[in-house]
Design a protein around this motif. Structure first.
Motif: not given
Length: 315
Positions: A174-194
């Motif tokens: 569950d990503p929830n809000e990004d206080p930095t407003d960058r919206w990446e943080g390696g998420l796309f790299g983790a999705l392949d195992r999610t």
């Protein structure tokens, strides 16, 4: 509900936890920096944080749940542990950060309006090395909450998920809000195992940069991940390789939407771990999210499985 002898833990949650100080009343929104005091009608200290609330929601649905997060060695940290234990959540794997205070939020509430002031505290101190691999080995499912806030854990999510999946477990974020407003943080790299991503409709737009929620969710699903989207006014949508489906909100008097997202996640995961279809999982998720808004506070209205099933006609 675990039915796998060598995996006696239904869900392991890696997430954020904090106390929320709720100040409720007519003058709760009259915050002005002067020397005049203002009186509110009610104050309470309640369990908060996406990870902690998800654990309570899962436990009330009958799932054996463990939580790993970072708190400080202080009164607020002890409050978090005690509240989770009271709900039947395992907390033996919690990381106590020696040089950080426990995060805390102040929630000012006037009618249906909210203002939140949050100090993240120790949340970002959690790292993969703090997660006991025996907990991962015991879990049928590993769920990460507040991904963008847990900056210390982000780089380790792919390896943690790989270990979980190697042992036959499923995974979700569950990503929830990004206080930095960058919206990446390696998420796309983790999705392949999610296996499942739980964004709300706003988060879909912010993560993908695509304004159309359906198209944005479809682009995320291209990673092989099921996308379970929460809508702000209730209801939800699932998008995966086999197509998409929607479920409308349940009818309920809305008091406070805090905690509804975590309840949605818990409902979906509860159905998924029971082997239900995506549609049944989504119906249960929408029912749990809807029932969670019946009272003020993050955990006070989280439903039991019987309550959730009754709300959705047995799913």
């Amino acid at each position: 509900m675990n039915d796998t002898p060598d995996r006696d833990l239904d869900v392991l949650v890696l997430g954020d936890a904090r106390p929320d100080l709720w100040l409720r009343g007519e003058h709760a929104g009259d915050v002005i920096f002067d020397d005049r005091g203002r009186v509110v009608e009610h104050a309470s200290l309640e369990l908060g944080g996406g990870g902690a609330v998800a654990c309570v929601a899962l436990a009330r649905l009958g799932l054996h749940t463990a939580f790993v997060g970072a708190v400080g060695d202080d009164a607020f940290g002890r409050f978090v542990l005690e509240e989770l234990e009271r709900e039947g959540v395992e907390v033996g794997g919690m990381h106590v950060a020696p040089d950080r205070a426990t995060g805390v939020s102040v929630v000012l509430t006037r009618g249906s309006d909210h203002a939140i002031l949050a100090a993240p505290g120790a949340v970002a101190q959690l790292r993969g090395e703090h997660v006991d691999r025996r907990l991962v080995e015991r879990a049928r499912h590993v769920h990460v909450t507040s991904y963008f806030v847990q900056t210390g854990l982000q780089a380790d999510v792919p390896s943690l998920f790989a270990a979980a999946k190697a042992g036959g477990a499923t995974t979700s974020i569950d990503p929830n809000e990004d206080p930095t407003d960058r919206w990446e943080g390696g998420l796309f790299g983790a999705l392949d195992r999610t296996d499942v991503l739980f964004p709300n409709s706003s988060e879909v737009r912010r993560i993908t940069g695509i304004d159309d929620v359906d198209i944005g969710a479809e682009s995320l699903a291209e990673h092989g991940t099921t996308i379970a989207v929460k809508f702000g006014q209730g209801g939800g949508m699932v998008v995966h390789a086999g197509g998409s489906l929607r479920v409308e909100a349940v009818s309920v008097d809305v008091v406070d939407r805090t905690g509804a997202g975590a309840a949605f996640d818990a409902g979906y995961l509860s159905g998924m771990l029971r082997g239900w279809s995506s549609e049944r999982c989504l119906r249960l998720a929408v029912g749990c999210g809807g029932l969670a808004v019946r009272a003020s506070g993050s955990t006070s209205a989280l439903p039991t499985m019987d309550q959730a099933l009754a709300a959705v006609g047995g799913a």
